[in-house]
Design an enzyme around this catalytic site. Sequence first.
Site, PDB file in Angstrom:
ATOM      1  N   HIS A 311       0.787  -1.192  -0.143  1.00 34.23           N
ATOM      2  CA  HIS A 311       0.081   0.136   0.014  1.00 34.23           C
ATOM      3  C   HIS A 311       0.931   1.195  -0.005  1.00 34.23           C
ATOM      4  O   HIS A 311       2.107   1.324   0.695  1.00 34.23           O
ATOM      5  CB  HIS A 311      -0.888  -0.086   1.316  1.00 34.23           C
ATOM      6  CG  HIS A 311      -2.139   0.971   1.220  1.00 34.23           C
ATOM      7  ND1 HIS A 311      -1.940   2.517   1.409  1.00 34.23           N
ATOM      8  CD2 HIS A 311      -3.444   0.895   0.751  1.00 34.23           C
ATOM      9  CE1 HIS A 311      -3.057   3.082   1.373  1.00 34.23           C
ATOM     10  NE2 HIS A 311      -3.952   1.880   0.939  1.00 34.23           N
ATOM     11  N   ASP A 368      -7.972  -4.218  -0.501  1.00 32.35           N
ATOM     12  CA  ASP A 368      -8.702  -4.798  -1.892  1.00 32.35           C
ATOM     13  C   ASP A 368      -8.379  -6.270  -1.981  1.00 32.35           C
ATOM     14  O   ASP A 368      -9.039  -6.872  -2.536  1.00 32.35           O
ATOM     15  CB  ASP A 368      -7.576  -4.105  -2.927  1.00 32.35           C
ATOM     16  CG  ASP A 368      -7.872  -2.677  -2.907  1.00 32.35           C
ATOM     17  OD1 ASP A 368      -9.065  -2.307  -2.907  1.00 32.35           O
ATOM     18  OD2 ASP A 368      -6.693  -1.891  -3.026  1.00 32.35           O
TER      19      ASP A 368
END
Length: 433
Positions: A311, A368
Amino acid sequence: MTNQGAQSGGMARLQLPNKEVELPIVIGTEDEHAIDVTKLRGESGYITLDEGYRNTGSVESKISFIDGEKGILRYRGIPIEQLAEHSTFIETALLLIYGDLPTADHLAQFRDMLIEHENIHEGMRHCFQGFPPTGHPMAILSSMINTLSCYNTDVLRMEEEGTFENAAARLISKIRTVAAAAYRTSSGMPLMYPDPKLAYCKNFLHMMFSLPNRAYEPDPDIVRALSLFLILHADHEQNCSAATVRMVGSSGANLFASCAAGVCALWGPLHGGANVAVIEQLQRIHASGTSIKELIERVKRKEERLFGFGHGVYKNYDPRAHILRDHAPKVLAKLGRQDPLLDIARELEEICLSDDYFISRNLYPNVDFYSGMLLRAMGIPVNMYTVMFAIGRMPGWIAQWKEVHDNQSRIYRPRQVYTGPPLRDYVPVEQRA
């Protein structure tokens, strides 16, 4: 809520070739330190260069806080874990927009407003017929949010607080109706009217999956899973779509136009479309029979990209992924079915979390990686995943727009370092080589 601004932290000294400049140090409420360069160009002629704004604090904001190193996410100071366990999506929305958890009366009043505004104008319903069946739901969603402004002209100007809340309620309520209609349009199914007797999430599922002759009755755990998904996606600091909403809103653009721009930013595969990439990769692994170990080796050789890991902000396990990781199997178990993609995801996560290649690079699962699995378990089609993200993010966008509006911010206008050709003359076409 205490409305603290950034605190003074003394001065920093920047040594330039022919001058030393003093710049204020500001400190946020979570001990974040920043150097205020607002007056740098005026005092020195220099600007800062930070491609992609990764080290630039573009605003002071009171909405959400992330500590990427520790894996912390808080909305208005409240840990995301507490909101996921105890709150509802609408309560969380009001927390983000106004700064505090709502009173029982305010929550009830706002829910009444959501019911009042859940329908869209019949003229808008006819607009859906103009989209081709192959139209992507995100394209339809962004178009129809802008179209909403044509039918809601009474709340385009925010002269008073009541007008703003009315506009916010309309957007949060109607985005469900528009999103479900976008899906039904792309699937060739008749549009369903909202049911005022149903709560927010259950009403959306009704508009998605009911038929004119048969109402859809979702399991309570499915409804709760949807609420959880929306809460976890409601805001995330100055991400691409939130920054876009603020940028557009700073021009004086209305709330509808600014949030429609946020939808377009969210559409990108590097932002809201990332969970689609995760599911598609898991499907390819399952269909091809590729072993996880073989895939990992290809990733290490940079022959393939692994979606759902790492991320831009978190250098630890994404706290939202932790919550979804525990919830997805519960939904599948309640539905009484196994999902081979979940099994692949579990094996992939287990190997990556014990492999030095991923650990040393802080490549932990992000939101996600599991959000697509949860949506899949709920029966949401893949082309609607980013639309679901937009429904969840709408309160955050509204809160970001309100912060810009309330602070009467100047129009956002980044500088640049020009690297094109120097001064040159126009050459007539017959003289060009």
